[in-house]
Design a protein around this motif. Structure first.
Motif, mmCIF file in Angstrom:
data_model
loop_
_atom_site.group_PDB
_atom_site.id
_atom_site.type_symbol
_atom_site.label_atom_id
_atom_site.label_comp_id
_atom_site.label_asym_id
_atom_site.label_seq_id
_atom_site.Cartn_x
_atom_site.Cartn_y
_atom_site.Cartn_z
ATOM 1 N N ASN A 37 -87.648 19.375 -8.780
ATOM 2 C CA ASN A 37 -87.763 18.411 -7.707
ATOM 3 C C ASN A 37 -87.080 17.090 -8.040
ATOM 4 O O ASN A 37 -87.348 16.078 -7.408
ATOM 5 C CB ASN A 37 -89.240 18.162 -7.381
ATOM 6 N N ALA A 38 -86.202 17.070 -9.029
ATOM 7 C CA ALA A 38 -85.500 15.853 -9.421
ATOM 8 C C ALA A 38 -84.300 15.615 -8.511
ATOM 9 O O ALA A 38 -83.188 15.404 -8.971
ATOM 10 C CB ALA A 38 -85.072 15.944 -10.876
ATOM 11 N N TYR A 39 -84.537 15.675 -7.218
ATOM 12 C CA TYR A 39 -83.486 15.427 -6.240
ATOM 13 C C TYR A 39 -84.147 14.980 -4.942
ATOM 14 O O TYR A 39 -85.340 15.174 -4.728
ATOM 15 C CB TYR A 39 -82.643 16.680 -6.003
ATOM 16 N N GLN A 40 -83.353 14.356 -4.098
ATOM 17 C CA GLN A 40 -83.826 14.008 -2.763
ATOM 18 C C GLN A 40 -83.303 15.047 -1.780
ATOM 19 O O GLN A 40 -82.116 15.359 -1.764
ATOM 20 C CB GLN A 40 -83.326 12.617 -2.367
ATOM 21 N N CYS A 41 -84.192 15.565 -0.967
ATOM 22 C CA CYS A 41 -83.840 16.582 0.021
ATOM 23 C C CYS A 41 -83.843 15.944 1.408
ATOM 24 O O CYS A 41 -84.884 15.482 1.880
ATOM 25 C CB CYS A 41 -84.842 17.741 -0.029
ATOM 26 N N VAL A 42 -82.673 15.883 2.037
ATOM 27 C CA VAL A 42 -82.570 15.359 3.399
ATOM 28 C C VAL A 42 -82.668 16.550 4.338
ATOM 29 O O VAL A 42 -81.719 17.302 4.519
ATOM 30 C CB VAL A 42 -81.242 14.606 3.596
ATOM 31 N N ASN A 43 -83.842 16.741 4.943
ATOM 32 C CA ASN A 43 -84.068 17.974 5.689
ATOM 33 C C ASN A 43 -84.752 17.780 7.029
ATOM 34 O O ASN A 43 -85.295 18.722 7.580
ATOM 35 C CB ASN A 43 -84.873 18.959 4.845
ATOM 36 N N ASP A 44 -84.736 16.571 7.584
ATOM 37 C CA ASP A 44 -85.256 16.375 8.937
ATOM 38 C C ASP A 44 -84.123 16.633 9.920
ATOM 39 O O ASP A 44 -83.294 15.778 10.198
ATOM 40 C CB ASP A 44 -85.780 14.950 9.103
ATOM 41 N N ASN A 45 -84.080 17.851 10.444
ATOM 42 C CA ASN A 45 -82.987 18.222 11.339
ATOM 43 C C ASN A 45 -83.426 18.297 12.796
ATOM 44 O O ASN A 45 -82.880 19.044 13.590
ATOM 45 C CB ASN A 45 -82.379 19.559 10.907
ATOM 46 N N THR A 46 -84.447 17.496 13.151
ATOM 47 C CA THR A 46 -84.893 17.496 14.538
ATOM 48 C C THR A 46 -83.859 16.876 15.467
ATOM 49 O O THR A 46 -83.860 17.142 16.667
ATOM 50 C CB THR A 46 -86.221 16.740 14.677
ATOM 51 N N SER A 47 -82.977 16.022 14.924
ATOM 52 C CA SER A 47 -81.888 15.449 15.711
ATOM 53 C C SER A 47 -80.813 14.945 14.764
ATOM 54 O O SER A 47 -81.100 14.616 13.608
ATOM 55 C CB SER A 47 -82.399 14.282 16.576
ATOM 56 N N PRO A 48 -79.563 14.871 15.233
ATOM 57 C CA PRO A 48 -78.498 14.307 14.393
ATOM 58 C C PRO A 48 -78.800 12.880 13.955
ATOM 59 O O PRO A 48 -78.422 12.473 12.857
ATOM 60 C CB PRO A 48 -77.263 14.380 15.302
ATOM 61 N N GLU A 49 -79.481 12.117 14.810
ATOM 62 C CA GLU A 49 -79.811 10.735 14.468
ATOM 63 C C GLU A 49 -80.748 10.678 13.273
ATOM 64 O O GLU A 49 -80.599 9.844 12.377
ATOM 65 C CB GLU A 49 -80.432 10.018 15.668
ATOM 66 N N ASN A 50 -81.748 11.565 13.245
ATOM 67 C CA ASN A 50 -82.672 11.588 12.124
ATOM 68 C C ASN A 50 -81.975 12.009 10.838
ATOM 69 O O ASN A 50 -82.224 11.449 9.770
ATOM 70 C CB ASN A 50 -83.838 12.538 12.417
ATOM 71 N N LEU A 51 -81.099 13.011 10.926
ATOM 72 C CA LEU A 51 -80.370 13.435 9.737
ATOM 73 C C LEU A 51 -79.544 12.284 9.183
ATOM 74 O O LEU A 51 -79.547 12.015 7.978
ATOM 75 C CB LEU A 51 -79.461 14.614 10.074
ATOM 76 N N ALA A 52 -78.812 11.591 10.060
ATOM 77 C CA ALA A 52 -77.964 10.491 9.613
ATOM 78 C C ALA A 52 -78.790 9.370 8.995
ATOM 79 O O ALA A 52 -78.458 8.838 7.926
ATOM 80 C CB ALA A 52 -77.139 9.961 10.785
#
Length: 311
Positions: free
Chosen positions: A23-38
């Protein structure tokens, strides 16, 4: 202590160590909208720590018009950013089209989509970008898609930039490097390794005398060791300094192996396909590259430096 208890404690310690490493990383995984991902990707860049790794879930990361204008990070340590991850970023798909960093509106700063700046560190630094597509960046300055600058100045402050399995396409810059721009402002030395990449349909816009359309790598103080292998640099165009690829490695060496550089155009002067500027003494080694259909449309004496290659 009984043997079974001892083994249980050791197993438990191993489990926690493995979990911490996993878990020594950040996971960007909120894909509910492109705005949230960005937004979450930029938050991860803002929250970087020593030797940080950012994993991007598959999706399109579209820069919102009301943001700073690009994804940006300034660091003094190693950083790894990769795409194609699924779920909680445990499993990865190597299809680079699954994770897209996307611009789309005119900006007045370096880096139309992703801006990266690496500064002083007393130890070697590695920046690794992999498994993604960078597209539709639009800037009045350098690096329509990706802009990377290196400022390390100490004698031990060397850096390595690794770009692998990346597509840079349909980006526009008005000065240098419409697809990818790499600047070495430091004195410690920089190594640039680009492999298995597609750089296509990038161009210089705004009526300015800029270039190249594809990849720009420039040394200002010391030396850059450049290696580009297994890449396709195709259908890019510029006003000058190479339609496809420009490299000024200073005292460093340039190695190009197994690349296709085709269909690139420069309209004013110097190589339609490749320019390698090594007046400071660096060597250029080209092996098994295909150069085809690159055009130099210039009418000046400098245009005699070739449609395919200028060294």
């Amino acid at each position: 202590m009984q043997r079974s208890t001892f083994l249980f404690i050791i197993s438990l310690l191993c489990f926690f160590l493995f979990t911490a490493q996993a878990n020594a990383y950040q996971c960007v995984n909120d894909n509910t909208s492109p705005e949230n991902l960005a937004a979450n990707f930029q938050l991860a860049l803002d929250d970087i720590s020593t030797d940080n790794e950012i994993r991007l879930i598959a999706g399109t990361y579209t820069i919102p018009a009301n943001s700073s204008g690009h994804f940006q990070v300034s660091a003094n340590h190693s950083l790894q950013i990769s795409g194609g991850w699924k779920g909680d970023c445990i499993f990865q798909d190597q299809n680079r089209q699954l994770t897209i960093l996307q611009g789309g509106f005119l900006q007045d700063h370096q880096g139309g989509v992703l801006f990266m700046s690496i500064k002083d560190n007393p130890a070697p630094v590695t920046v690794d970008i992999s498994n993604m597509t960078i597209q539709y960046g639009l800037t009045t300055k350098d690096g329509g898609g990706l802009y990377f600058e290196h400022h390390l100045t100490g004698t031990a402050d060397i850096a390595t930039l690794e770009i692998s399995n990346v597509t840079a396409q349909n980006n526009i810059a008005q000065i240098y490097g419409s697809g990818i721009a790499v600047y070495d402002w430091g004195t410690a030395g920089l190594t640039v390794n680009i492999s298995d990449c597609l750089v296509q349909n990038n161009s210089v816009g705004g009526g300015t005398l800029g270039g190249p359309g594809g990849i720009y790598i420039d040394n200002t103080n010391g030396e850059i060791e450049v290696s580009i292998s297994g890449c396709r640099i195709i259908n890019n165009d510029a006003e000058l300094d190479g339609g496809g690829l420009y490299i000024n490695s200073g005292l460093g060496n340039t190695t190009l192996v197994n690349n296709v550089i085709a269909g690139n155009t420069v309209s004013t002067n110097y190589g339609g396909g490749i320019i390698i500027y090594n007046a400071a003494g660096g060597n250029a080694n080209l092996t098994n590259n295909t150069l085809s259909g690159n055009l130099n449309l210039g009418t000046t004496p400098e245009a005699e430096n070739g449609s395919e290659l200028s060294v």
